[in-house]
Design a protein around this motif. Structure first.
Motif, PDB file in Angstrom:
ATOM      1  N   VAL A   1      -7.030  17.929  18.958  1.00  0.00           N
ATOM      2  CA  VAL A   1      -7.253  16.574  19.454  1.00  0.00           C
ATOM      3  C   VAL A   1      -8.493  16.594  20.334  1.00  0.00           C
ATOM      4  N   TYR A   2      -9.488  15.806  19.953  1.00  0.00           N
ATOM      5  CA  TYR A   2     -10.735  15.744  20.697  1.00  0.00           C
ATOM      6  C   TYR A   2     -10.678  14.615  21.719  1.00  0.00           C
ATOM      7  N   SER A   3     -10.940  14.936  22.982  1.00  0.00           N
ATOM      8  CA  SER A   3     -10.887  13.947  24.057  1.00  0.00           C
ATOM      9  C   SER A   3     -12.085  13.006  23.983  1.00  0.00           C
ATOM     10  N   ASP A   4     -11.906  11.792  24.499  1.00  0.00           N
ATOM     11  CA  ASP A   4     -12.979  10.792  24.517  1.00  0.00           C
ATOM     12  C   ASP A   4     -13.610  10.667  23.132  1.00  0.00           C
TER      13      ASP A   4
ATOM     14  N   GLN B   1      -8.204  15.104  15.129  1.00  0.00           N
ATOM     15  CA  GLN B   1      -8.022  13.687  15.453  1.00  0.00           C
ATOM     16  C   GLN B   1      -8.648  13.357  16.799  1.00  0.00           C
ATOM     17  N   GLY B   2      -9.192  12.144  16.915  1.00  0.00           N
ATOM     18  CA  GLY B   2      -9.699  11.661  18.185  1.00  0.00           C
ATOM     19  C   GLY B   2      -8.556  11.137  19.046  1.00  0.00           C
TER      20      GLY B   2
ATOM     21  N   LEU C   1      -6.083   4.572  13.495  1.00  0.00           N
ATOM     22  CA  LEU C   1      -4.997   5.534  13.279  1.00  0.00           C
ATOM     23  C   LEU C   1      -4.742   6.265  14.594  1.00  0.00           C
ATOM     24  N   PRO C   2      -3.936   5.681  15.474  1.00  0.00           N
ATOM     25  CA  PRO C   2      -3.672   6.282  16.785  1.00  0.00           C
ATOM     26  C   PRO C   2      -3.227   7.735  16.677  1.00  0.00           C
ATOM     27  N   VAL C   3      -3.531   8.513  17.708  1.00  0.00           N
ATOM     28  CA  VAL C   3      -3.334   9.958  17.692  1.00  0.00           C
ATOM     29  C   VAL C   3      -1.878  10.353  17.481  1.00  0.00           C
ATOM     30  N   VAL C   4      -0.936   9.468  17.763  1.00  0.00           N
ATOM     31  CA  VAL C   4       0.473   9.787  17.530  1.00  0.00           C
ATOM     32  C   VAL C   4       0.716  10.153  16.068  1.00  0.00           C
TER      33      VAL C   4
ATOM     34  N   GLY D   1      -8.976  11.988  11.027  1.00  0.00           N
ATOM     35  CA  GLY D   1      -8.748  10.550  11.145  1.00  0.00           C
ATOM     36  C   GLY D   1      -7.586  10.120  10.280  1.00  0.00           C
ATOM     37  N   THR D   2      -6.434  10.729  10.501  1.00  0.00           N
ATOM     38  CA  THR D   2      -5.378  10.705   9.496  1.00  0.00           C
ATOM     39  C   THR D   2      -4.058  10.150   9.996  1.00  0.00           C
ATOM     40  N   GLY D   3      -3.144   9.957   9.062  1.00  0.00           N
ATOM     41  CA  GLY D   3      -1.780   9.545   9.351  1.00  0.00           C
ATOM     42  C   GLY D   3      -0.936   9.636   8.104  1.00  0.00           C
ATOM     43  N   PRO D   4       0.372   9.764   8.251  1.00  0.00           N
ATOM     44  CA  PRO D   4       1.264   9.840   7.092  1.00  0.00           C
ATOM     45  C   PRO D   4       1.484   8.463   6.478  1.00  0.00           C
ATOM     46  N   LYS D   5       2.197   8.391   5.382  1.00  0.00           N
ATOM     47  CA  LYS D   5       2.612   7.095   4.848  1.00  0.00           C
ATOM     48  C   LYS D   5       3.342   6.333   5.948  1.00  0.00           C
ATOM     49  N   GLY D   6       3.065   5.047   6.037  1.00  0.00           N
ATOM     50  CA  GLY D   6       3.679   4.260   7.094  1.00  0.00           C
ATOM     51  C   GLY D   6       3.087   4.545   8.454  1.00  0.00           C
TER      52      GLY D   6
END
Length: 307
Positions: free
Chosen positions: A281-284, A255-256, A262-265, A157-162
């Motif tokens: 990446v887990y679907s649904d 990531q979901g 935190l969108p998958v992008v 459930g992650t993302g970089p700074k920004g």
């Protein structure tokens, strides 16, 4: 207090807000460390860090860094017990959260410093780290500032700074007004499909199973500090992805596909920037994809840590 209750969805900590009190076998057939682990304390200066040890497996321990609003009670036992079949798992509360004393930092950098102090106070010179959401931000900061301390890193459930979309958090919090704790958990951590909702309800029940020696609910002061820290991480950081290119340790990202806060992008951007990263990446699945797919995640995480 209403504001603090609203922010808990991202940390999957509604349980605390609501109550005061090679392949792995399915977790249900294994030892239930999560429910019986005793709360202990590590003294660092004037702060007492609360922690629990799950299992006593030899080798490098796995330290879990929790999400916004979360305490040790808010991890899914299906995940923690599964990981503890192979690794010694350490759960802990950051400063000012749950049973830990001290003042909660209002920025990720200082939160990371506190986590490092705790790890070193435990006598560990090398650990594996697993961070969820805000905990993944703290874990990224640790691997950048204390690279010698980290063997391998798991980000969920992650993302970089920004991180893309994270600055929309206040609007997401407002959208949870009027929802019960469980409804918020399901809305923001899972998708609207029948399968995902069913998995979310099962995860919710598992996190509430421990009734003895539970952590205290999040205080308004700690909740406000954590929210400020997360929103600070959301601020534009043009060089953040380039900074991650110097991380040499193996990294597993889960990531979901339909993560709302935190969108998958963001996970895809991390995987492209980290030289030695693997992305699942887990679907649904939403923000708590590794709760929904706990059996698959435990198998993947244990294999990653073992290899």
């Amino acid at each position: 207090m209403k504001k603090i209750s609203l922010l808990c969805f991202l940390g999957l900590a509604m349980m605390s807000c609501k109550k005061n009190h090679d392949q792995t076998e399915p977790v249900e057939n294994n030892i239930d460390y999560h429910q019986t682990a005793q709360t202990k304390f590590a003294q660092v200066d004037n702060v007492k860090f609360a922690y629990r040890t799950l299992g006593e497996k030899p080798g490098i321990p796995l330290v879990l860094v929790a999400s916004l609003g979360s305490s040790m009670d808010d991890w899914d036992p299906a995940v923690t017990n599964g990981l503890a079949q192979q690794s010694k798992v350490i759960l802990f509360d950051i400063e000012g959260v749950g049973s830990s004393t001290g003042k909660t930092a209002d920025n990720i950098a200082d939160m990371a410093k506190g986590a490092v102090k705790f790890i070193k106070a435990m006598g560990y010179e090398k650990v594996n780290l697993m961070g969820f959401s805000m905990g993944s931000f703290i874990s990224q900061q640790i691997i950048l500032t204390e690279p010698g301390l980290v063997n391998k890193l798991i980000l969920t459930g992650t993302g970089p700074k920004g991180a893309v979309g994270l600055s929309n958090l206040p609007n997401l919090l407002a959208a949870s007004a009027g929802l019960s704790a469980e409804e918020s958990f399901l809305k923001f951590a899972f998708t609207s499909s029948d399968n995902s909702i069913a998995a979310g309800k099962a995860a919710w029940a598992r996190t509430l199973k421990r009734t003895v020696d539970r952590d205290a609910p999040l205080s308004p002061e700690a909740g406000g500090a954590e929210l400020k820290a997360v929103l600070g991480w959301a601020q534009p950081a043009p060089g953040a992805l380039d900074e991650l290119k110097k991380v040499s340790q193996p990294v597993l990202i889960a990531q979901g596909e339909e993560d709302i806060p935190l969108p998958v992008v963001n996970a895809r951007n991390l995987a492209k920037s980290l030289p030695n990263a693997k992305l699942i990446v887990y679907s649904d699945a939403g923000h708590a994809s590794f709760f929904q797919y706990h059996e698959e995640f435990v198998i993947a995480a244990n294999a990653f840590l073992k290899n």
